[in-house]
Design an enzyme around this catalytic site. Structure first.
Site, mmCIF file in Angstrom:
data_model
loop_
_atom_site.group_PDB
_atom_site.id
_atom_site.type_symbol
_atom_site.label_atom_id
_atom_site.label_comp_id
_atom_site.label_asym_id
_atom_site.label_seq_id
_atom_site.Cartn_x
_atom_site.Cartn_y
_atom_site.Cartn_z
ATOM 1 N N TYR A 163 -9.753 -3.693 -4.445
ATOM 2 C CA TYR A 163 -10.452 -2.699 -5.263
ATOM 3 C C TYR A 163 -9.444 -1.668 -5.735
ATOM 4 O O TYR A 163 -8.667 -1.134 -4.944
ATOM 5 C CB TYR A 163 -11.549 -2.016 -4.433
ATOM 6 C CG TYR A 163 -12.284 -0.921 -5.171
ATOM 7 C CD1 TYR A 163 -13.201 -1.223 -6.168
ATOM 8 C CD2 TYR A 163 -12.056 0.423 -4.864
ATOM 9 C CE1 TYR A 163 -13.885 -0.214 -6.842
ATOM 10 C CE2 TYR A 163 -12.737 1.442 -5.531
ATOM 11 C CZ TYR A 163 -13.647 1.109 -6.521
ATOM 12 O OH TYR A 163 -14.317 2.102 -7.187
ATOM 13 N N ASP A 188 -0.892 -0.700 -5.479
ATOM 14 C CA ASP A 188 -1.928 0.306 -5.347
ATOM 15 C C ASP A 188 -1.878 0.839 -3.922
ATOM 16 O O ASP A 188 -2.348 0.202 -2.981
ATOM 17 C CB ASP A 188 -3.295 -0.317 -5.653
ATOM 18 C CG ASP A 188 -4.436 0.679 -5.532
ATOM 19 O OD1 ASP A 188 -4.211 1.789 -4.996
ATOM 20 O OD2 ASP A 188 -5.559 0.360 -5.948
ATOM 21 N N LYS A 242 -5.704 10.024 -2.020
ATOM 22 C CA LYS A 242 -6.190 10.280 -0.675
ATOM 23 C C LYS A 242 -5.293 11.216 0.122
ATOM 24 O O LYS A 242 -5.442 12.424 0.062
ATOM 25 C CB LYS A 242 -6.443 8.951 0.049
ATOM 26 C CG LYS A 242 -7.545 8.123 -0.624
ATOM 27 C CD LYS A 242 -7.953 6.935 0.197
ATOM 28 C CE LYS A 242 -8.961 6.049 -0.516
ATOM 29 N NZ LYS A 242 -10.279 6.668 -0.719
#
Length: 428
Positions: free
Chosen positions: A145, A240, A268
């Site tokens: 994702y 990613d 994050k």
């Protein structure tokens, strides 16, 4: 007389004006059943819900809170910065501090652009890669994702080398046809894709350690083949690291596996709990982004000073000697303890960790592919989740999400969670 909990009351209210009652789908508890917990506070490794119940937290805001909730140094940095102004829409020196720090820690970063989310980072990096190469085709991997932009909400086609189909309503089929979805950890499939489409592939994007179909570790030959094929064919390799950056080690997955990507996306941890993302990489690629080049990207709140302050304070904490060694050991203590507890009571269960991330599977061995994850016993996980929740231990409310340990978790906290799990397994 039945008493409705405050959590239930809030969820009923939420569904009146918020689709599904949540602002991100996995929060809705639909995978595990029941009503989500509404949290009112957090401190160290613990969160407290609207009913006043405390939980040891193994979600950590889905990864950012590597130092734990409400760390005093992070709060002080946020407070001091906010007192000077929340946003300017103009450059600040703090943005330079963040860019310099990221490029210093990650050797493959020559230049970096700050944005406001991981989705924005991956969307922008893919556009940049396409603009740099002059090609359209994107390769991604099943189960990975990378945010909810249209190019990435694509599922695998009906055959190994068929193009993707939209995985969400609202994604045009004409856009999905530019995305090729391959099985994760399958170097042969990647080689076949390049053999057939190599001169059309602009970019390959991958979660080097997958955290969005539970935790899946990469096979070394898979990442090695990816790097070699991208180099040979002039394609851009994007790691990613929105989730893994500064989570699995001081240099993310790239440092862990010794492979440099052309571009990397971050999020994050670099925001310490506030909305920050970033993408960066080789100078010759990054110089194609506006205002230097023709690839447009912009954002009103990019590099927001309060969010950057939280990220800088968090990253400073991770630079302490032994930080990652202690975090990794504590996370492994959790997974090893859970496996031992399950084995003691004959429960089919496995677990693994990478740095401060972990995966739990109701399967005889840790999965390495999307299909293996899908074969895990989802109902067993749901049963475990609710039993642990009742005992005051908060795990991700889905069998397909990774978990997180923070530096605020102590050995005693980990042991308490293992003891609670053993009681659950004993009653299995």
């Amino acid at each position: 007389m039945t008493t409705t909990s405050r959590n239930d009351q809030l969820f009923a209210r939420a569904q009146r004006h918020i689709p599904g009652g949540v602002n991100s789908p996995v929060r809705a508890f639909r995978s595990v059943g029941g009503a989500p917990r509404f949290f009112v506070s957090g401190s160290g490794p613990r969160v407290t819900d609207a009913d006043g119940k405390s939980y040891l937290d193994y979600v950590c805001s889905w990864g950012p809170l590597i130092a734990g909730h409400a760390h005093p140094e992070v709060l002080a940095a946020v407070s001091e910065t906010a007192a000077k102004g929340l946003s300017f829409g103009a450059p600040t020196e703090m943005e330079l501090d963040m860019a310099d720090l990221l490029c210093d820690i990650l050797p493959m970063l020559d230049m970096v652009r700050l944005v406001s989310s991981g989705t924005e980072a991956t969307m922008s990096a893919i556009r940049l890669a396409r603009g740099y190469t002059g090609r359209d085709l994107l390769v991604k991997f099943e189960g990975c994702y990378h945010g909810h932009s249209d190019s990435l909400l694509v599922k695998a086609g009906s055959g190994l080398l068929t193009f993707g189909n939209p995985d969400s309503a609202g994604v045009p089929a004409d856009l999905a046809k530019h995305t090729l979805v391959l099985p994760y950890n399958d170097a042969a499939a990647l080689e076949a894709a390049f053999a057939e489409h190599g001169d059309k592939i602009a970019v390959v994007i991958v979660e080097a350690v997958v955290g969005n179909m539970n935790l899946i570790a990469p096979k070394p030959e898979f990442l090695k083949a990816m790097r070699e094929l991208c180099t040979k064919n002039g394609s851009v390799l994007i790691f990613d690291e929105v989730m893994t950056g500064f989570r699995v080690g001081p240099q993310g997955a790239q440092g862990l596996f010794g492979i440099d990507a052309d571009l990397v996306t971050l999020g994050k941890v670099i925001g310490g709990g506030l909305p920050v993302g970033a993408f960066g990489g080789k100078r010759e690629i990054m110089e194609k982004i506006a205002p230097l080049g023709p690839v447009y990207q912009a954002g009103t709140l990019s590099g927001n000073p309060v969010a950057v302050a939280a990220g800088l304070a968090t990253l400073k904490l991770t630079r302490a000697p032994g930080f990652y060694e202690t975090l990794s050991a504590r996370t492994k203590r959790l997974t090893d303890g859970l496996v031992a507890a399950a084995k003691k009571h004959g429960v089919v269960f496995s677990a693994q960790s990478v740095g401060g991330m972990f995966g739990l599977y109701f399967a005889p061995e840790c999965p390495a592919t999307y299909d293996a994850v899908m074969a895990c016993d989802k109902e067993a996980f749901n049963r475990f989740f609710h039993a642990m929740l009742d005992a005051g231990h908060y795990f991700a409310p889905s069998a397909f999400e990774a978990g997180f340990v923070s530096a605020a978790h102590t050995d005693a906290d980990i042991d308490a969670t293992i003891a609670a799990a053993e009681a659950v397994f004993a009653a299995w």
